[in-house]
Scaffold this active site. Structure first.
Site, short mmCIF file in Angstrom:
data_model
loop_
_atom_site.label_atom_id
_atom_site.label_comp_id
_atom_site.label_asym_id
_atom_site.label_seq_id
_atom_site.Cartn_x
_atom_site.Cartn_y
_atom_site.Cartn_z
N GLU A 135 22.67 -14.24 13.57
CA GLU A 135 21.58 -15.21 13.45
C GLU A 135 22.08 -16.52 12.83
O GLU A 135 21.67 -17.60 13.24
CB GLU A 135 20.42 -14.64 12.63
CG GLU A 135 19.78 -13.37 13.20
CD GLU A 135 19.26 -13.50 14.63
OE1 GLU A 135 19.02 -14.63 15.10
OE2 GLU A 135 19.10 -12.46 15.30
N HIS A 138 23.52 -18.62 15.40
CA HIS A 138 22.50 -19.40 16.12
C HIS A 138 22.13 -20.66 15.35
O HIS A 138 21.91 -21.72 15.94
CB HIS A 138 21.23 -18.56 16.34
CG HIS A 138 21.34 -17.54 17.44
ND1 HIS A 138 21.96 -17.81 18.64
CD2 HIS A 138 20.89 -16.26 17.53
CE1 HIS A 138 21.88 -16.73 19.42
NE2 HIS A 138 21.25 -15.77 18.76
N HIS A 144 24.11 -17.09 22.97
CA HIS A 144 24.60 -15.74 23.26
C HIS A 144 25.87 -15.82 24.10
O HIS A 144 26.01 -16.70 24.95
CB HIS A 144 23.52 -14.91 23.96
CG HIS A 144 22.48 -14.45 23.00
ND1 HIS A 144 21.19 -14.18 23.36
CD2 HIS A 144 22.56 -14.24 21.66
CE1 HIS A 144 20.51 -13.81 22.27
NE2 HIS A 144 21.31 -13.85 21.24
N CYS A 145 26.76 -14.88 23.84
CA CYS A 145 28.08 -14.88 24.48
C CYS A 145 28.16 -13.70 25.44
O CYS A 145 27.66 -12.62 25.15
CB CYS A 145 29.14 -14.78 23.38
SG CYS A 145 30.82 -14.78 23.98
N CYS A 169 34.44 -14.19 19.26
CA CYS A 169 35.52 -14.33 20.24
C CYS A 169 36.18 -15.70 19.99
O CYS A 169 35.67 -16.53 19.24
CB CYS A 169 34.99 -14.21 21.66
SG CYS A 169 34.01 -15.63 22.19
ZN LIG Z 1 20.89 -13.79 19.32
ZN LIG Z 2 31.75 -15.28 21.90
#
Ligand SMILES: [Zn+2]
Ligand SMILES: [Zn+2]
Length: 182
Positions: A135, A138, A144-145, A169
């Site tokens: 969070e 964000h 989102h990945c 990542c």
């Molecule tokens: Zn999320």
């Molecule tokens: Zn990522």
């Protein structure tokens, strides 16, 4: 703004184990390299109860945080042990607006395994740390990945959360560094 000024506040609502707050604070420093501070607790957000669902509306709690002043903290993570929801989902582990100041993490659903058994508290706190850092990501504009081996991968279930690593990542990590250097 230099990173040493970018303090992250952690604010408990009602009764939350002190150790959970400390573990979250420690990981914010260790993983995101940002100073963190545990703030005095707020009352349980009874104003956000949805009587029909017997759950707490995450959006209403975030709005209340937005109306308060946390002048020493760039971002604030609220931690509670109540069943949270956002209208489109049956429940949520956490909530934050992209680029916002406030996020929420709930321990409530993290304290039960998918088979109904109770996990050791260390696992509950590990899950809470993942949700808190996700969070917080964000709040620092991360989306989102697609990469399952990334903290910013979306987890809708405890199984997915347990598979999610505690690190970003390469791509998200670079994005976060860029964001923190702004
Ligand atoms: Zn999320
Ligand atoms: Zn990522």
């Amino acid at each position: 703004m230099s990173t040493d000024k970018r303090r992250i506040g952690i604010v408990p609502f009602g009764e939350v184990p002190e150790i959970a707050l400390k573990v979250i604070a420690g990981h914010i420093s260790a993983c995101f390299h940002l100073p963190s501070q545990i703030l005095p607790s707020l009352e349980n957000p009874e104003y956000a109860v949805d009587r029909g669902r017997c759950q707490y509306d995450a959006g209403i709690i975030l709005e209340t945080l937005e109306s308060m002043s946390f002048k020493d903290c760039e971002k604030v993570v609220g931690v509670l042990d109540l069943d949270l929801f956002i209208p489109i989902f049956t429940h949520t582990f956490g909530e934050a607006k992209i680029g916002g100041q406030f996020a929420l993490v709930s321990l409530f659903r993290l304290a039960k395994n998918p088979d109904g058994s109770s996990p050791p508290s260390s696992l509950v706190y590990e899950r809470a740390v993942k949700v808190a850092l996700h969070e917080l990501g964000h709040l620092f504009e991360l989306l989102h990945c697609e990469d399952k081996r990334c903290l910013m991968h979306f987890s809708g279930s405890i199984e997915e959360l347990d598979e999610t690593p505690l690190y970003l990542c390469r791509y998200c990590s670079i994005y976060l560094q860029d964001e923190l250097l702004r």
